[in-house]
Design a protein around this motif. Structure first.
Motif, PDB file in Angstrom:
ATOM      1  N   ASP A  85       0.829  -1.204   0.000  1.00 32.87           N
ATOM      2  CA  ASP A  85       0.000   0.000   0.000  1.00 32.87           C
ATOM      3  C   ASP A  85       0.867   1.259   0.000  1.00 32.87           C
ATOM      4  OD1 ASP A  85      -2.315  -1.472  -0.013  1.00 32.87           O
ATOM      5  OD2 ASP A  85      -2.612  -1.385   2.161  1.00 32.87           O
ATOM      6  N   ASP A 102       2.114   1.711  -3.418  1.00 36.70           N
ATOM      7  CA  ASP A 102       1.086   1.619  -4.449  1.00 36.70           C
ATOM      8  C   ASP A 102       1.421   0.566  -5.499  1.00 36.70           C
ATOM      9  OD1 ASP A 102      -1.322   2.230  -5.666  1.00 36.70           O
ATOM     10  OD2 ASP A 102      -0.454   3.799  -6.942  1.00 36.70           O
ATOM     11  N   GLU A 146       0.982  -3.849  -6.406  1.00 38.50           N
ATOM     12  CA  GLU A 146       0.155  -5.011  -6.114  1.00 38.50           C
ATOM     13  C   GLU A 146       0.849  -5.928  -5.110  1.00 38.50           C
ATOM     14  OE1 GLU A 146      -2.884  -5.717  -7.194  1.00 38.50           O
ATOM     15  OE2 GLU A 146      -3.063  -3.909  -8.425  1.00 38.50           O
ATOM     16  N   TRP A 189      -6.065  -6.699 -13.520  1.00 36.96           N
ATOM     17  CA  TRP A 189      -6.602  -5.403 -13.114  1.00 36.96           C
ATOM     18  C   TRP A 189      -5.494  -4.362 -12.975  1.00 36.96           C
ATOM     19  CZ3 TRP A 189     -10.769  -2.664 -13.141  1.00 36.96           C
ATOM     20  CH2 TRP A 189     -10.964  -1.601 -12.247  1.00 36.96           C
ATOM     21  N   ASN A 190      -4.390  -4.744 -12.312  1.00 33.33           N
ATOM     22  CA  ASN A 190      -3.211  -3.873 -12.154  1.00 33.33           C
ATOM     23  C   ASN A 190      -3.573  -2.477 -11.654  1.00 33.33           C
ATOM     24  OD1 ASN A 190      -1.433  -5.891 -13.104  1.00 33.33           O
ATOM     25  ND2 ASN A 190      -1.856  -5.350 -15.232  1.00 33.33           N
ATOM     26  N   SER A 191      -4.265  -2.447 -10.489  1.00 33.78           N
ATOM     27  CA  SER A 191      -4.670  -1.183  -9.853  1.00 33.78           C
ATOM     28  C   SER A 191      -5.505  -0.292 -10.770  1.00 33.78           C
ATOM     29  CB  SER A 191      -3.423  -0.411  -9.383  1.00 33.78           C
ATOM     30  OG  SER A 191      -2.690  -1.153  -8.430  1.00 33.78           O
ATOM     31  N   TYR A 215      -5.104  -0.023 -14.048  1.00 34.93           N
ATOM     32  CA  TYR A 215      -4.393   0.360 -15.272  1.00 34.93           C
ATOM     33  C   TYR A 215      -4.527  -0.683 -16.382  1.00 34.93           C
ATOM     34  CZ  TYR A 215      -2.165   4.138 -12.656  1.00 34.93           C
ATOM     35  OH  TYR A 215      -1.935   5.272 -11.920  1.00 34.93           O
TER      36      TYR A 215
END
Length: 338
Positions: free
Chosen positions: A172, A175, A177, A268-270, A272
């Motif tokens: 986190d 930022d 994964e 998903w990659n946050s 992106y």
């Protein structure tokens, strides 16, 4: 007059036949077996001939693999096979004697004569900054032959675990994964451990969102990632703008660079989706997201204008932008911001 008793003809013929058969076998036993031909002279001649050819053919001491393959006549002399010296398929410019395995995929690399940060980074397929950050290098010209450098398995940083930190909290903080961090680290960590954080930067190096005007203006250094695309021009998340075009439109490298990070379009990659991150020689980075397909891999070197991806709408895409590239710039103003 005496009478001779007649001898039956059939038994007489049988006896004579047995005698003849016995004589034949006796003669066969007496025949001296044929001697095996002596090939020694021929073999020695052949070996001597090939030994002379080796000096100018495929088996060349201290030659690189390409050098061995290019020697005249090598394929003819060995019927399509190329003889190479054991171990010559290793990069002869770099030996493995100066590389030591540590833990979590980390390596210790002994600097050799002629090395520089760029060549070392390229050898291991990571960014130059990754080498600098992992070894606290303040002046790249100060690395010397014999010096030991820590090499990460991926572009990113080494984070020293503090009290109360866990892998999720570290993910986190940077930022990234959690699954990416878990790939390169043990699940259990303790205070003082070093954790590989893929594709991250030190806190002091992070570029604040929406801070484009405070960054250096490198006009002319970058080209547009999409030809004839619709530039929305609005600066948003991580100094980025959106450029829309038809799905599948080529996305090109905005400048010469090294591919330091790639995210699969199926993940998903946050938000992106499919993405590519490039590092450039001047220390800046460019980021291309929501790609339909990525055409390069980590460690590839690309030229300005070279296609690196197909434009798409993977990840979190909403509103009227549709298929577009989220084009971000780190370390300089985004040339597409209005």
């Amino acid at each position: 007059m005496s009478h001779l008793k007649a001898v039956p003809l059939v038994p007489l013929l049988l006896i004579l036949g047995l005698v003849l058969v016995d004589l034949v076998f006796v003669n066969i036993k007496r025949v001296k077996p044929a001697e095996e031909p002596d090939y020694s002279l021929y073999e020695q001649t052949l070996l001597d001939d090939n030994a002379q050819k080796l000096e100018g053919s495929a088996f060349v001491n201290n030659a690189s693999p390409l050098g061995e393959l290019q020697v005249s006549g090598s394929l003819e002399d060995f019927a399509g096979f190329v003889l190479v010296e054991k171990g010559s398929l290793l990069n002869d410019a770099k030996t493995t004697s100066n590389i030591e395995e540590l833990r979590n995929g980390l390596l210790s690399y002994g600097v050799e004569e002629g090395d520089n940060l760029s060549s070392i980074a390229a050898q291991f397929g990571i960014s130059v900054n990754t080498v600098i950050w992992a070894n606290d290098i303040s002046d790249s010209s100060l690395i010397q032959p014999g010096e030991e450098l820590v090499i990460l398995p991926v572009s990113g940083i080494l984070h020293v675990v503090a009290e109360g930190e866990t892998l999720p909290s570290i993910a986190d903080a940077y930022d990234v994964e959690l699954s990416e961090i878990a790939t390169f680290n043990e699940n259990k960590i303790a205070v003082g451990d070093t954790v590989v954080v893929p594709h991250a930067k030190p806190a002091s190096e992070k570029v604040a969102a929406y801070s484009g005007s405070s960054l250096p203006d490198l006009s002319g250094y970058f080209v547009a990632p999409v030809a004839n695309g619709w530039n929305w021009g609005e600066l948003h998340d991580a100094n980025a703008v959106d450029v829309a075009a038809a799905c599948g439109t080529p996305i090109v490298a905005a400048a010469d660079g090294l591919v330091v990070s790639v995210g699969s379009p199926s993940n998903w990659n946050s938000g992106y989706g499919g993405f590519i991150r490039l590092e450039h020689a001047n220390g800046t980075e460019t980021f291309y997201a929501h790609n339909k397909a990525n055409l390069v891999s980590v460690g590839d070197r690309v030229s300005q204008g070279e296609q690196i991806a197909d434009l798409g709408n993977t990840g979190r895409v909403y509103g009227v932008t549709g298929c577009h590239v989220h084009f971000g710039v780190a370390g300089a103003q985004n040339p597409l911001a209005r």
